[in-house]
Design a protein around this motif. Structure first.
Motif, PDB file in Angstrom:
ATOM      1  N   ALA A  85       0.815  -0.982   0.043  1.00 34.55           N
ATOM      2  CA  ALA A  85      -0.053  -0.044   0.095  1.00 34.55           C
ATOM      3  C   ALA A  85       1.064   1.125  -0.183  1.00 34.55           C
ATOM      4  CB  ALA A  85      -1.004  -0.042   1.239  1.00 34.55           C
ATOM      5  N   VAL A  86       2.107   1.291   0.520  1.00 29.73           N
ATOM      6  CA  VAL A  86       3.001   2.244   0.645  1.00 29.73           C
ATOM      7  C   VAL A  86       3.398   2.721  -0.658  1.00 29.73           C
ATOM      8  CG1 VAL A  86       3.755   1.971   2.951  1.00 29.73           C
ATOM      9  CG2 VAL A  86       5.006   0.911   1.080  1.00 29.73           C
ATOM     10  N   CYS A  87       3.418   1.952  -1.873  1.00 33.24           N
ATOM     11  CA  CYS A  87       3.870   2.296  -3.069  1.00 33.24           C
ATOM     12  C   CYS A  87       2.762   2.039  -4.032  1.00 33.24           C
ATOM     13  CB  CYS A  87       5.098   1.501  -3.435  1.00 33.24           C
ATOM     14  SG  CYS A  87       5.071  -0.121  -3.300  1.00 33.24           S
ATOM     15  N   SER A  88       1.394   2.255  -3.732  1.00 36.58           N
ATOM     16  CA  SER A  88       0.367   1.827  -4.474  1.00 36.58           C
ATOM     17  C   SER A  88       0.376   2.638  -5.750  1.00 36.58           C
ATOM     18  CB  SER A  88      -0.887   1.827  -3.901  1.00 36.58           C
ATOM     19  OG  SER A  88      -1.123   3.364  -3.119  1.00 36.58           O
ATOM     20  N   SER A  89       0.799   3.984  -5.800  1.00 39.22           N
ATOM     21  CA  SER A  89       0.920   4.894  -6.959  1.00 39.22           C
ATOM     22  C   SER A  89       1.786   4.413  -7.931  1.00 39.22           C
ATOM     23  CB  SER A  89       1.210   6.321  -6.311  1.00 39.22           C
ATOM     24  OG  SER A  89       2.543   6.328  -5.928  1.00 39.22           O
ATOM     25  N   TRP A  90       2.844   3.481  -7.540  1.00 40.55           N
ATOM     26  CA  TRP A  90       3.589   3.047  -8.658  1.00 40.55           C
ATOM     27  C   TRP A  90       3.269   1.620  -8.900  1.00 40.55           C
ATOM     28  CZ3 TRP A  90       6.714  -1.700  -7.724  1.00 40.55           C
ATOM     29  CH2 TRP A  90       7.786  -1.794  -8.652  1.00 40.55           C
ATOM     30  N   TYR A  91       2.670   0.816  -8.075  1.00 42.59           N
ATOM     31  CA  TYR A  91       2.338  -0.510  -8.358  1.00 42.59           C
ATOM     32  C   TYR A  91       1.094  -0.693  -8.979  1.00 42.59           C
ATOM     33  CZ  TYR A  91       0.717  -5.382  -7.186  1.00 42.59           C
ATOM     34  OH  TYR A  91       0.450  -6.470  -7.117  1.00 42.59           O
ATOM     35  N   ALA A  92      -0.015   0.045  -8.295  1.00 43.57           N
ATOM     36  CA  ALA A  92      -1.545  -0.131  -8.990  1.00 43.57           C
ATOM     37  C   ALA A  92      -1.524   0.058 -10.524  1.00 43.57           C
ATOM     38  CB  ALA A  92      -2.339   0.838  -8.214  1.00 43.57           C
ATOM     39  N   PRO A  93      -0.766   1.221 -11.067  1.00 43.62           N
ATOM     40  CA  PRO A  93      -0.966   1.363 -12.234  1.00 43.62           C
ATOM     41  C   PRO A  93      -0.399   0.094 -13.314  1.00 43.62           C
ATOM     42  CG  PRO A  93      -0.203   3.358 -11.672  1.00 43.62           C
ATOM     43  CD  PRO A  93      -0.277   2.433 -10.611  1.00 43.62           C
ATOM     44  N   LYS A  94       0.604  -0.311 -12.745  1.00 45.35           N
ATOM     45  CA  LYS A  94       1.075  -1.442 -13.531  1.00 45.35           C
ATOM     46  C   LYS A  94       0.164  -2.969 -13.701  1.00 45.35           C
ATOM     47  CE  LYS A  94       6.007   0.168 -12.530  1.00 45.35           C
ATOM     48  NZ  LYS A  94       6.046   0.587 -14.079  1.00 45.35           N
ATOM     49  N   VAL A  95      -0.263  -3.080 -12.531  1.00 43.69           N
ATOM     50  CA  VAL A  95      -1.307  -3.990 -12.635  1.00 43.69           C
ATOM     51  C   VAL A  95      -2.677  -3.777 -13.223  1.00 43.69           C
ATOM     52  CG1 VAL A  95      -2.870  -5.348 -10.874  1.00 43.69           C
ATOM     53  CG2 VAL A  95      -0.559  -4.791  -9.942  1.00 43.69           C
ATOM     54  N   GLN A  96      -3.046  -2.412 -13.315  1.00 45.45           N
ATOM     55  CA  GLN A  96      -4.335  -2.142 -13.932  1.00 45.45           C
ATOM     56  C   GLN A  96      -4.015  -2.344 -15.586  1.00 45.45           C
ATOM     57  OE1 GLN A  96      -4.932   1.921 -13.597  1.00 45.45           O
ATOM     58  NE2 GLN A  96      -7.049   1.854 -14.571  1.00 45.45           N
ATOM     59  N   VAL A  97      -2.685  -2.240 -16.198  1.00 40.45           N
ATOM     60  CA  VAL A  97      -2.339  -2.409 -17.498  1.00 40.45           C
ATOM     61  C   VAL A  97      -2.598  -3.891 -17.865  1.00 40.45           C
ATOM     62  CG1 VAL A  97      -0.625  -2.361 -19.271  1.00 40.45           C
ATOM     63  CG2 VAL A  97      -0.781  -0.318 -17.889  1.00 40.45           C
ATOM     64  N   LYS A  98      -2.068  -4.626 -16.987  1.00 44.08           N
ATOM     65  CA  LYS A  98      -2.051  -6.175 -17.307  1.00 44.08           C
ATOM     66  C   LYS A  98      -3.562  -6.882 -17.146  1.00 44.08           C
ATOM     67  CE  LYS A  98       2.451  -7.119 -15.084  1.00 44.08           C
ATOM     68  NZ  LYS A  98       3.056  -7.721 -13.965  1.00 44.08           N
ATOM     69  N   LEU A  99      -4.343  -6.099 -16.343  1.00 45.97           N
ATOM     70  CA  LEU A  99      -5.828  -6.458 -16.200  1.00 45.97           C
ATOM     71  C   LEU A  99      -6.501  -6.188 -17.104  1.00 45.97           C
ATOM     72  CD1 LEU A  99      -6.537  -5.980 -12.185  1.00 45.97           C
ATOM     73  CD2 LEU A  99      -6.166  -8.284 -13.356  1.00 45.97           C
ATOM     74  N   LYS A 100      -6.058  -4.919 -17.846  1.00 45.13           N
ATOM     75  CA  LYS A 100      -6.819  -4.719 -19.002  1.00 45.13           C
ATOM     76  C   LYS A 100      -6.538  -5.331 -20.247  1.00 45.13           C
ATOM     77  CE  LYS A 100      -7.267  -0.612 -22.026  1.00 45.13           C
ATOM     78  NZ  LYS A 100      -6.813   0.813 -22.516  1.00 45.13           N
ATOM     79  N   ASP A 101      -5.423  -5.827 -20.291  1.00 46.86           N
ATOM     80  CA  ASP A 101      -4.884  -6.981 -21.417  1.00 46.86           C
ATOM     81  C   ASP A 101      -5.694  -7.929 -21.177  1.00 46.86           C
ATOM     82  OD1 ASP A 101      -3.385  -4.858 -22.687  1.00 46.86           O
ATOM     83  OD2 ASP A 101      -1.550  -6.013 -21.740  1.00 46.86           O
ATOM     84  N   LEU A 102      -5.952  -8.572 -20.130  1.00 48.52           N
ATOM     85  CA  LEU A 102      -6.569  -9.664 -19.577  1.00 48.52           C
ATOM     86  C   LEU A 102      -8.206  -9.670 -19.858  1.00 48.52           C
ATOM     87  CD1 LEU A 102      -5.551 -12.390 -18.407  1.00 48.52           C
ATOM     88  CD2 LEU A 102      -6.063 -11.648 -16.297  1.00 48.52           C
ATOM     89  N   PHE A 103      -8.451  -8.380 -19.585  1.00 45.21           N
ATOM     90  CA  PHE A 103     -10.013  -8.282 -19.846  1.00 45.21           C
ATOM     91  C   PHE A 103     -10.372  -8.354 -21.516  1.00 45.21           C
ATOM     92  CE2 PHE A 103     -13.632  -5.166 -19.501  1.00 45.21           C
ATOM     93  CZ  PHE A 103     -14.478  -6.050 -19.272  1.00 45.21           C
ATOM     94  N   GLU A 104      -9.519  -7.821 -22.221  1.00 47.89           N
ATOM     95  CA  GLU A 104      -9.531  -8.179 -23.844  1.00 47.89           C
ATOM     96  C   GLU A 104      -9.710  -9.667 -24.190  1.00 47.89           C
ATOM     97  OE1 GLU A 104     -10.439  -5.583 -25.842  1.00 47.89           O
ATOM     98  OE2 GLU A 104     -10.395  -4.309 -24.055  1.00 47.89           O
ATOM     99  N   GLU A 105      -8.591 -10.357 -23.599  1.00 52.53           N
ATOM    100  CA  GLU A 105      -8.700 -11.913 -23.811  1.00 52.53           C
ATOM    101  C   GLU A 105      -9.884 -12.577 -23.188  1.00 52.53           C
ATOM    102  OE1 GLU A 105      -5.972 -15.659 -22.674  1.00 52.53           O
ATOM    103  OE2 GLU A 105      -5.135 -13.583 -22.192  1.00 52.53           O
ATOM    104  N   PHE A 106     -10.338 -11.908 -22.094  1.00 47.88           N
ATOM    105  CA  PHE A 106     -11.640 -12.713 -21.512  1.00 47.88           C
ATOM    106  C   PHE A 106     -12.879 -12.208 -22.301  1.00 47.88           C
ATOM    107  CE2 PHE A 106     -15.486 -11.290 -19.260  1.00 47.88           C
ATOM    108  CZ  PHE A 106     -15.812 -12.604 -18.628  1.00 47.88           C
ATOM    109  N   LYS A 107     -12.859 -11.202 -22.964  1.00 51.43           N
ATOM    110  CA  LYS A 107     -14.187 -10.973 -23.747  1.00 51.43           C
ATOM    111  C   LYS A 107     -14.119 -11.940 -25.217  1.00 51.43           C
ATOM    112  CE  LYS A 107     -14.295  -5.753 -22.914  1.00 51.43           C
ATOM    113  NZ  LYS A 107     -13.937  -4.524 -23.463  1.00 51.43           N
ATOM    114  N   ASP A 108     -13.000 -11.973 -25.741  1.00 53.68           N
ATOM    115  CA  ASP A 108     -12.955 -13.191 -26.567  1.00 53.68           C
ATOM    116  C   ASP A 108     -13.606 -14.588 -26.186  1.00 53.68           C
ATOM    117  OD1 ASP A 108     -12.061 -11.298 -28.560  1.00 53.68           O
ATOM    118  OD2 ASP A 108      -9.929 -11.865 -28.125  1.00 53.68           O
ATOM    119  N   THR A 109     -13.076 -14.802 -24.933  1.00 57.92           N
ATOM    120  CA  THR A 109     -13.690 -16.038 -24.112  1.00 57.92           C
ATOM    121  C   THR A 109     -15.148 -15.981 -23.887  1.00 57.92           C
ATOM    122  OG1 THR A 109     -11.514 -16.602 -23.321  1.00 57.92           O
ATOM    123  CG2 THR A 109     -13.184 -17.687 -22.391  1.00 57.92           C
TER     124      THR A 109
END
Length: 371
Positions: A120-144
């Motif tokens: 949580a102390v470095c959420s501003s650095w960590y959260a956006p990187k996770v968000q990008v990965k989840l966005k790509d995963l969301f596109e793959e999920f839409k195809d499924t």
């Protein structure tokens, strides 16, 4: 034989009675008549029925009816799977898909919740990187999700109902012919123990079975079920394989999306030990999806494609017709044996007592002359 006071002579009784010691064979259940030669007849009847059972077993082999039985077994299994439609499995997966969409769709609004615990102390650095990965995963999920939406269990249920109607005549006929040698053998065994059971054998049912009523129409209906079958099965198989691939990899992919990138990759274990609500829900639904058994659906699709779509139904009709032709002669012979074991119908008049000679009124004039 003197006249009585009324002028009549008492006649001698003229009843023609049969001594009680006379043996009789009219009554089948009379102990003495039943033993007169019946033992040998009983043995011959049982032996004759047993011979018929052996011949029927040979007819079963010669007609290659076993191959038809195996095909019917497989069709029955496919029919049951199709009638089920795997509706429950698809419903469970649909719930998981709905939850995944809600979670992944809400990620942009919950970036603050992607980092918890020590991260949580470095959420501003960590959260956006996770968000990008989840966005790509969301596109793959839409195809499924799109592939999953194209799977139509109701069409397979309709196919199963039509197959079931066709098999209502086919399966009992084939299985009945398969069991006929054993059924006749059981008749022989019972007759060998108690000969009176032979007369109760239902040969009419056996003859009706061999007539195969409705088989031709049912086989034609089963052939009609194959129309357009591959157009239904092949797309469904591709879509289901795509869904299964995503489901089997979902758990690892969701965890990988939350890995901590360098230079803090050593913190990944802390993320897993203190997961965010988003990661927890994604993994819980991944486990639910893995619990859904898709193997029966794959078995149905493979069976319809490999075993049914190009099946020559002559492999069922020819052996059954051949066996019926051979077995009809055996059953006719059995029918004669059974008829011989049944008591003959004798008219009740045969058992009426002979009439008694009624006394005639003596002529008084003749009595006086005799006196």
């Amino acid at each position: 034989n003197l006249p009585c006071c009324c002028g009549f002579r008492r006649p001698k009784p003229t009843w023609r009675t049969r001594p009680q010691s006379w043996p009789t064979t009219m009554n089948k259940h009379d102990s003495r008549g039943e033993n007169l030669g019946r033992g040998r007849v009983q043995f011959e009847d049982a032996k004759g029925v047993k011979d018929l059972a052996y011949k029927l077993a040979g007819d079963f082999r010669d007609s290659k009816l076993e191959g038809a039985t195996i095909i019917v077994d497989r069709l029955e299994r496919l029919k049951d799977l199709a009638v089920d439609g795997q509706v429950e499995q698809m419903r469970q997966l649909k719930d998981v898909m709905k939850n995944w969409r809600e979670i992944l769709n809400s990620v942009p609004d919950e970036t603050d919740e992607l980092a918890t615990g020590d991260m949580a102390v470095c959420s501003s650095w960590y959260a956006p990187k996770v968000q990008v990965k989840l966005k790509d995963l969301f596109e793959e999920f839409k195809d499924t999700e799109k592939a999953f939406a194209q799977i139509k269990p109701d069409k397979f249920q309709d196919l199963g109902r039509r197959m079931n109607k066709a098999m209502e005549k086919i399966a009992p006929a084939v299985y009945g012919m398969q069991n006929l040698p054993n059924e006749v053998s059981d008749v022989a065994d019972r007759a060998d123990e108690r000969e009176e059971t032979l007369k109760d054998t239902d040969t009419k049912a056996m003859k009706k079975l061999l007539e195969g009523q409705g088989m031709t129409i049912s086989l034609s209906s089963l052939e009609d079920c194959k129309r357009g079958l591959l157009d239904l099965v092949e797309p469904t198989q591709r879509n289901l394989e795509k869904v299964q691939t995503f489901v089997s990899e979902a758990h690892d992919k969701f965890k990988q999306a939350f890995e901590v990138p360098c230079p803090c990759c050593c913190m990944t274990s802390y993320v897993y030990d203190q997961p965010s609500r988003c990661l927890t829900e994604l993994l819980e639904n991944a486990d639910r999806a893995l619990d859904v058994d898709l193997q029966p659906f794959f078995e149905l699709l493979r069976g319809l494609k490999d075993d049914y779509s190009d099946l020559d139904l002559n492999r069922v009709s020819k052996p059954t017709n051949r066996f019926a032709a051979l077995a009809t002669e055996r059953v006719d012979r059995l029918d004669k044996i059974v008829a011989g074991a049944r008591p003959s119908r004798i008219s009740p008049c045969c058992f009426r007592p002979l009439s008694v000679t009624s006394p005639e009124r003596s002529d008084p004039a003749s009595l006086k002359l005799q006196a």
